[in-house]
Design an enzyme around this catalytic site. Structure first.
Site, PDB file in Angstrom:
ATOM      1  N   TYR A  25       0.906  -1.193   0.016  1.00 56.79           N
ATOM      2  CA  TYR A  25      -0.085   0.041  -0.037  1.00 56.79           C
ATOM      3  C   TYR A  25       0.912   1.278   0.038  1.00 56.79           C
ATOM      4  O   TYR A  25       1.473   1.750   1.083  1.00 56.79           O
ATOM      5  CB  TYR A  25      -0.863   0.087   1.151  1.00 56.79           C
ATOM      6  CG  TYR A  25      -1.861  -1.212   1.496  1.00 56.79           C
ATOM      7  CD1 TYR A  25      -1.977  -1.838   0.140  1.00 56.79           C
ATOM      8  CD2 TYR A  25      -2.329  -1.326   2.558  1.00 56.79           C
ATOM      9  CE1 TYR A  25      -2.951  -3.134   0.296  1.00 56.79           C
ATOM     10  CE2 TYR A  25      -3.410  -2.474   2.530  1.00 56.79           C
ATOM     11  CZ  TYR A  25      -3.449  -3.340   1.335  1.00 56.79           C
ATOM     12  OH  TYR A  25      -4.477  -4.291   1.572  1.00 56.79           O
ATOM     13  N   HIS A  57       0.420 -11.913   1.185  1.00 58.92           N
ATOM     14  CA  HIS A  57      -0.724 -11.137   0.399  1.00 58.92           C
ATOM     15  C   HIS A  57      -1.261 -11.804  -0.521  1.00 58.92           C
ATOM     16  O   HIS A  57      -2.578 -11.826  -1.074  1.00 58.92           O
ATOM     17  CB  HIS A  57       0.004  -9.972  -0.086  1.00 58.92           C
ATOM     18  CG  HIS A  57      -1.097  -8.591  -0.024  1.00 58.92           C
ATOM     19  ND1 HIS A  57      -0.702  -7.309   0.004  1.00 58.92           N
ATOM     20  CD2 HIS A  57      -2.575  -8.653  -0.454  1.00 58.92           C
ATOM     21  CE1 HIS A  57      -1.654  -6.634  -0.191  1.00 58.92           C
ATOM     22  NE2 HIS A  57      -2.723  -7.356  -0.373  1.00 58.92           N
ATOM     23  N   SER A 113     -12.979  -5.195   1.311  1.00 60.01           N
ATOM     24  CA  SER A 113     -14.006  -4.898   0.417  1.00 60.01           C
ATOM     25  C   SER A 113     -15.395  -5.345   0.922  1.00 60.01           C
ATOM     26  O   SER A 113     -16.157  -5.510  -0.086  1.00 60.01           O
ATOM     27  CB  SER A 113     -13.689  -5.247  -1.059  1.00 60.01           C
ATOM     28  OG  SER A 113     -12.589  -4.450  -1.489  1.00 60.01           O
ATOM     29  N   PRO A 114     -15.614  -5.165   2.117  1.00 56.64           N
ATOM     30  CA  PRO A 114     -17.055  -5.519   2.576  1.00 56.64           C
ATOM     31  C   PRO A 114     -18.241  -4.768   2.011  1.00 56.64           C
ATOM     32  O   PRO A 114     -19.325  -5.272   2.138  1.00 56.64           O
ATOM     33  CB  PRO A 114     -16.864  -5.553   4.039  1.00 56.64           C
ATOM     34  CG  PRO A 114     -15.763  -4.595   4.378  1.00 56.64           C
ATOM     35  CD  PRO A 114     -14.782  -4.615   3.313  1.00 56.64           C
ATOM     36  N   LEU A 115     -17.833  -3.695   1.468  1.00 58.72           N
ATOM     37  CA  LEU A 115     -18.997  -2.528   1.060  1.00 58.72           C
ATOM     38  C   LEU A 115     -18.848  -2.594  -0.559  1.00 58.72           C
ATOM     39  O   LEU A 115     -19.462  -1.579  -1.155  1.00 58.72           O
ATOM     40  CB  LEU A 115     -18.665  -1.338   1.400  1.00 58.72           C
ATOM     41  CG  LEU A 115     -18.949  -1.239   2.976  1.00 58.72           C
ATOM     42  CD1 LEU A 115     -18.621   0.184   3.480  1.00 58.72           C
ATOM     43  CD2 LEU A 115     -20.172  -1.228   3.587  1.00 58.72           C
ATOM     44  N   GLY A 116     -18.109  -3.702  -1.170  1.00 59.46           N
ATOM     45  CA  GLY A 116     -18.079  -3.783  -2.661  1.00 59.46           C
ATOM     46  C   GLY A 116     -17.576  -2.542  -3.088  1.00 59.46           C
ATOM     47  O   GLY A 116     -17.965  -1.827  -4.113  1.00 59.46           O
ATOM     48  N   ARG A 117     -16.447  -2.330  -2.536  1.00 63.53           N
ATOM     49  CA  ARG A 117     -15.596  -1.102  -2.936  1.00 63.53           C
ATOM     50  C   ARG A 117     -16.549   0.327  -2.861  1.00 63.53           C
ATOM     51  O   ARG A 117     -16.163   1.110  -3.843  1.00 63.53           O
ATOM     52  CB  ARG A 117     -15.071  -1.229  -4.271  1.00 63.53           C
ATOM     53  CG  ARG A 117     -14.051  -2.278  -4.121  1.00 63.53           C
ATOM     54  CD  ARG A 117     -13.028  -2.525  -5.485  1.00 63.53           C
ATOM     55  NE  ARG A 117     -12.232  -3.714  -5.408  1.00 63.53           N
ATOM     56  CZ  ARG A 117     -12.771  -5.147  -5.982  1.00 63.53           C
ATOM     57  NH1 ARG A 117     -13.705  -4.905  -6.663  1.00 63.53           N
ATOM     58  NH2 ARG A 117     -11.927  -6.107  -5.933  1.00 63.53           N
TER      59      ARG A 117
END
Length: 329
Positions: free
Chosen positions: A58, A125, A204-208
């Site tokens: 990152y 990763h 990405s639990p919110l779908g990005r």
């Protein structure tokens, strides 16, 4: 509210029931305000959201450095997860590298950037197809014995490699993309996690951002925003996915919640071994995400969400072809 804790694996790793994905503070979603990012990290600690997720890639490197500076004097209040597994040339990642000697060098560098003497949860990763997973697990096992690492995790690994790694050194957690609109783990991987009692950390639990309801078409995002090249945000895929996500918005309206909170609550209701790590770089969204832990979804609402966003109703791959090539499936 203050978050409760959950256990990942059976080796003693206990973390906040929701974590904070820190990647966006350094890349992928447009420019970030460093002062606000640090304030968000400090606010997370106040709310008990103390499971912080970063990686050497990152930035690269700048996200770990940011956490190291932000956590000065607060290290004992958080659980730090980071990841290794890439080559770097000219400030960019170039292919996977999980050779044992490279892992040891990478971890020493991460420890220096994070300004700590140990990493709580260390993930590979991405699986390196040129290095046997047994060699990776064995190297991490040595780092655990040295006190540099506490727990071992994998990211986007297949059932075969999860089993092989776990046989060498216990895997406490698998980090993979999993959400209402990305259910690829349900058929094969999740049953194995249950069998081996390995925790699941959905990124990405919110779908990005798609499941928050505040989305635009790919071409409306800036050039430096990851979503500009996300197939699910493009053309007819976008239209189909907005339609599928309507169920999330409907349930949110009925519960006086935001769509993003419903998406996170759905994950939290999938079991006590699940710890989502929604990413944000702003205190406002952090507070909104943490509040999702107080939402109760009954069986009928869970089924409605499961059905409305079943895999066949989501349009487009989750990554472009190059990125999909790094997934071990």
């Amino acid at each position: 509210m203050t978050l409760r804790t959950r256990k990942l694996g059976q080796q003693g790793l206990e973390v906040s029931a929701m974590g904070l994905g820190c990647m966006g503070m350094s890349q992928s979603y447009g420019p970030a305000d460093e002062a606000e990012s640090i304030a968000t990290l400090h606010r997370a600690i106040e709310l008990g959201c103390t499971f912080l997720d970063t990686a050497e890639v990152y930035g690269p490197f700048t996200n770990e450095d940011l956490l190291g500076r932000a956590l000065a004097g607060k290290r004992d209040q958080v659980m730090i997860a980071t990841k290794f597994g890439f080559n770097f040339e000219g400030g960019k990642s170039h292919g996977t590298n999980s050779r044992p000697e490279h892992i040891r060098e990478a971890i020493d560098a991460s420890l220096k950037r994070l300004r700590t003497d140990h990493i709580d949860l260390l993930y590979q990763h991405r699986v390196d197809r040129h290095v046997p997973i047994e060699d990776v697990a064995g190297t991490v096992s040595d780092l655990v014995k040295q006190g540099k690492v506490r727990f071992f995790g994998l990211s986007e690994a297949s059932v075969t490699n999860i089993r092989r790694a776990h046989a060498v050194h216990p895997v406490s957690a698998l980090q993979s993309e999993y959400s209402l609109w990305e259910r690829n783990l349900e058929r094969d991987v999740i049953p194995v996690l249950h069998e081996l009692k390995i925790g699941l950390v959905p990124f990405s639990p919110l779908g990005r951002g798609f499941l928050t309801g505040e989305v635009k078409r790919a071409e409306e995002y800036p050039e430096d925003d990851f979503r500009r090249n996300d197939p699910r945000y493009q053309g007819a895929n976008y239209d189909a996915n907005v339609k599928a996500a309507q169920a999330v918005r409907d349930i949110a309206l009925g519960l006086h919640a935001t769509p993003g909170q419903i998406a996170l609550a759905w994950l939290l209701h999938k079991g006590d071994h699940v710890v989502p790590i929604p990413g944000t770089k702003r205190r406002k969204y952090l507070e909104e995400n943490v509040a999702a832990a107080a939402i109760t979804l009954d069986d009928a609402k869970m089924k409605a969400l499961d059905d409305a966003l079943a895999p066949e109703k989501i349009s487009g791959p989750r990554y472009n072809e190059k990125m999909m090539g790094l997934i071990d499936r």
